[in-house]
Design an enzyme around this catalytic site. Structure first.
Site: not given
Lengths: 525, 525
Positions: A265, A302
């Site tokens: 990720e 994120c």
């Protein structure tokens, strides 16, 4: 508990002799004891050997035993008490409330996966009964279940020292799938990692599992991580971090004699679209809420809202004024590491140097922190954004870029030029619905999660969450790293043809002893 | 229908001007008209542009419309009638009965996926309802479904000119998922490909779908295939063929600016284990049945039994004698292409030259075929097999290697040294069950499908089938290329957070208008 600065390999605690890692207090710049000697090939070898020897028995533990294990990990993390929070505060600069919340999320995540294990949906059982009289050929008895992939290497993330680290989402989902886990601790929070690692180690012992189910390694630089993912016994990799880090892991994993999947990720700028009616109705409130989302965790999420898209005009002006006002009164928060602070400063400089953006606000309140995050807002035209890839790069921290578009057609054009994203957010009123219907196909192609009238920071751990998205948000858009579907990353199907009942795994037997949902001749039972 | 030797791009039929491809009748070595001019970048560009422009609307066709489309393809393939079978016989050397059976399987596969589309399980809908009163933070409304990945490139396989080619398993599962498909025809059966391609093209028109849903390209060499999978609009690749071909595609796909998944089904020697009690009881019958399986399709099956494992002794002697007898009376069948015949001959030579095997039987009945497959059996010791990787290579054709083991411990050691396999087969009696319990964990780690008292050739298209397995059997052990679960290769999850009902996809709305199985707050409804 006194920290020992050791590698935790199976039930052992081993002092490695490589270059030591020290945490640095990002607020003061001071080194924090103890040092963690970097592991070498011999520590990797021992951890992999133990993980491999644990694999066959761990993957066939009963659903109850495995579920109990994850719950025990949660209990043992909670039993660490305040020492965990205090160490994490020192190592990360994150405030107490954030870390207490993150601990709750981490333990809740383990308990949710415990429920997932018990429910058994993840086994995805499919049974096609024999058809001995079928013409021209009879059909065999065919039964499918999912089994664990093998030992998994997990790389701890810097920005969630609990929820995406030693016992975070990757570890929880891999353990739930039946995979032994070897974690490489993030060098920014080694003490936090040791504390959590000891809690997991203790849970392994309490649950009488083979010791190789869990190990925790430390290594300065990339050597230990590279050795780990090139070991033939490692069958998958979980990673949360930078695009360069993720792509390097993928390159190594793809070039093994046996390639393995990397679930990385990586980076996302998380576009937020202010639709005309919503912007007209509440520009001021949206501006303030935007900065609250941008400042969460000093922007080190994120899903930080790094890009705002709206149509040029008076309402956007009001939004920018409110946002600028909120930025100018934002107290600088300490960033996670001196390295992240340096990267943030470099990212701001690159935007300023591009000549394509104007700075519309920056926080400049005084701070004593050595790694302060000064929230910063930039403005650019849609044309410049589309033509200059530098403006698309993630700047990890409380920085956001507002893009003025001439109309919805140009706004959609900007979206089409974006790389893959974790999230895309819409602020809308009913009058915006028709225009949104035209945007949705683009958003679905670009992002793993589409939000309405909220902000992307904050990722719920649940069944329906997708924390993933097209490249380069992640290395594999067909998965998620948060939520219960994360378990599927670490499973593969096996089909049993005409095996006698007594040799079949319990999940596949006629009498369904696990009482799980199964697909029987195409019908869900 | 007269074959035109054209590329089929959307609804167009285009004469390309590159080096022409001709089918070769493998039995006679004669060229078959017409020639198929190789496509170039301009044909790839047009196909990709059409596929991309079809994508957003095709992926959101209703379940009914998409299911009807797959059924229409099956109907149109059947409507081709005997011309299809005759052309395929000429191009492949396969007998009529085999091709008629394969056509039945191909159309059955399309109709099975049609049922899968309608049932909607593949949408994997998960709904977590909002919890506005939850403390300390309310929970948003979160809903997940699967959406199509994007245009898919499919490479036709040589060995199943219908079931793994233009409208084969990869195409059917990708179309079912909502992905437009661009097929690169296998150069060994261009006419068969054109016929099937025109049937699909016609189905697209009948169903009034956007023309870019399907294209069929031809290209000599690798240039066209490389251009196709490096096109940024292509989002996944399906391939069945050699290990070298599959790894080359993976290398290209991994090194794109945006890496994409390659589902390559490559090589497998499909170990068959003769357990002691079963071997003792029916060595003779097993020997004959083994050769029947080995000879199916001239051994040109991915699941051909290329390796027999048993314990040395009198019973194994009887098995070998029966197998040798059956081999010596095997009529040589024509192989699919002169190239496959040459590769088979080279593979036999490599085994003979290894100095580690003894040849125990070979068919040598006379034949007029220019590409004959002479069935061949070899014997080697377990020790030699373990120490010499050359003995592990797939020899595509009716060749098998029998490994004599000293005991079950050594037999298991041989299994542990195998690479990943599509299948592993056990012949057993009840007295063998305890020993099998010790083997099963190894077999589960090594293979995608475990069979009892049958032979691996023959892959049922159903819900529970796994035609996949660990590297190098496939590039991705977490998937299958046969059976309904193949659809998941071409899907990715998207989460919708707090979207108003009217903006949600139908699958996710409160009233469940598609009437599909969903996971509601963790409970299957």
């Amino acid at each position: 508990m006194d920290l020992q600065g050791h590698q935790l390999i199976g039930q052992q605690s081993i002092a490695a002799t490589g270059k030591p890692i020290y945490a640095i207090n990002p607020a003061t710049g001071q080194r924090i004891e103890p040092g963690y000697g970097s592991g070498s090939m011999s520590e990797v070898e021992l951890a992999c050997q133990l993980a491999w020897s644990a694999f066959d028995s761990y993957r066939e533990t009963t659903l109850t035993d495995r579920a109990d294990f994850l719950e025990t990990i949660a209990t043992e993390i909670e039993a660490l008490g305040d020492v965990l929070i205090e160490r994490a505060m020192l190592e990360t600069g994150l405030p107490r409330a954030r870390l207490e919340g993150e601990r709750g999320r981490t333990c809740g995540q383990l308990r949710l996966f415990s429920n997932v294990i018990r429910a058994g949906e993840w086994l995805d059982v499919r049974i096609d009964s024999a058809l001995p009289d079928r013409s021209p050929h009879p059909r065999s008895d065919l039964r499918q279940r999912q089994i664990a992939l093998g030992p998994v290497a997990v790389f701890g993330a810097s920005n969630f020292p609990l929820a995406f680290s030693v016992a975070g989402g990757d570890t929880a989902s891999a353990l739930a799938a039946g995979c032994p886990v070897i974690v490489k601790a993030h060098s920014a929070h080694p003490g936090t990692s040791e504390l959590v690692g000891r809690a997991v180690q203790k849970a392994v012992a309490i649950c009488k599992l083979p010791e190789g189910v869990f190990s925790l390694l430390y290594g300065a630089g990339n050597d230990l991580g590279q050795a780990l993912i090139t070991d033939p016994r490692i069958q998958a990799v979980g990673f949360t971090g930078s695009r360069s880090g993720g792509t390097a892991l993928m390159h190594t994993a793809n070039n093994r004699p046996q390639p393995i999947p990397v679930y990385a990720e990586m980076s996302s700028i998380n576009p937020v679209i202010l639709m005309p009616a919503a912007l007209e109705a509440r520009a001021d409130a949206l501006g303030h809420a935007f900065i609250a989302s941008l400042n969460m965790g000093a922007g080190q999420f994120c899903t930080n809202p790094g890009l705002i898209l709206a149509i040029k005009g008076e309402a956007l002006g009001r939004f920018m004024a409110a946002a600028a006002d909120a930025v100018s009164t934002s107290a600088p928060q300490t960033m996670l590491t001196p390295g992240i602070y340096a990267a943030y400063s470099a990212g701001l400089k690159q935007l300023r140097d591009s000549g394509k953006v104007s700075e519309i606000a920056a926080s400049n309140l005084p701070t004593e922190s050595k790694s302060p995050c000064h929230s910063t807002l930039f403005l650019a035209s849609a044309t410049d954004f589309i033509s200059d890839e530098r403006l698309h790069a993630e700047v990890f921290g409380s920085c956001s870029l507002i893009i003025e578009c001439s109309d919805m057609t140009q706004l959609q054009e900007v979206l089409e030029h974006l790389e893959g994203q974790l999230t895309a957010t819409l602020h809308m009123d009913e009058a915006d619905h028709d225009a949104i219907k035209r945007l949705l196909p683009t958003l679905e192609r670009k992002a793993g999660r589409i939000l309405a009238n909220t902000w992307p920071t904050g990722v719920e751990v649940c069944q329906a969450m997708v924390h993933g998205g097209p490249w380069p948000a992640t290395s594999n858009s067909r998965s998620t790293s948060v939520g219960t579907a994360a378990i599927y990353r670490f499973l593969r199907p096996v089909c049993y043809q005409d095996l006698p009942q007594m040799l079949l795994p319990e999940a596949l037997r006629d009498d369904n002893p696990l009482a799980i949902s199964r697909l029987l001749n195409g019908i869900r039972e």
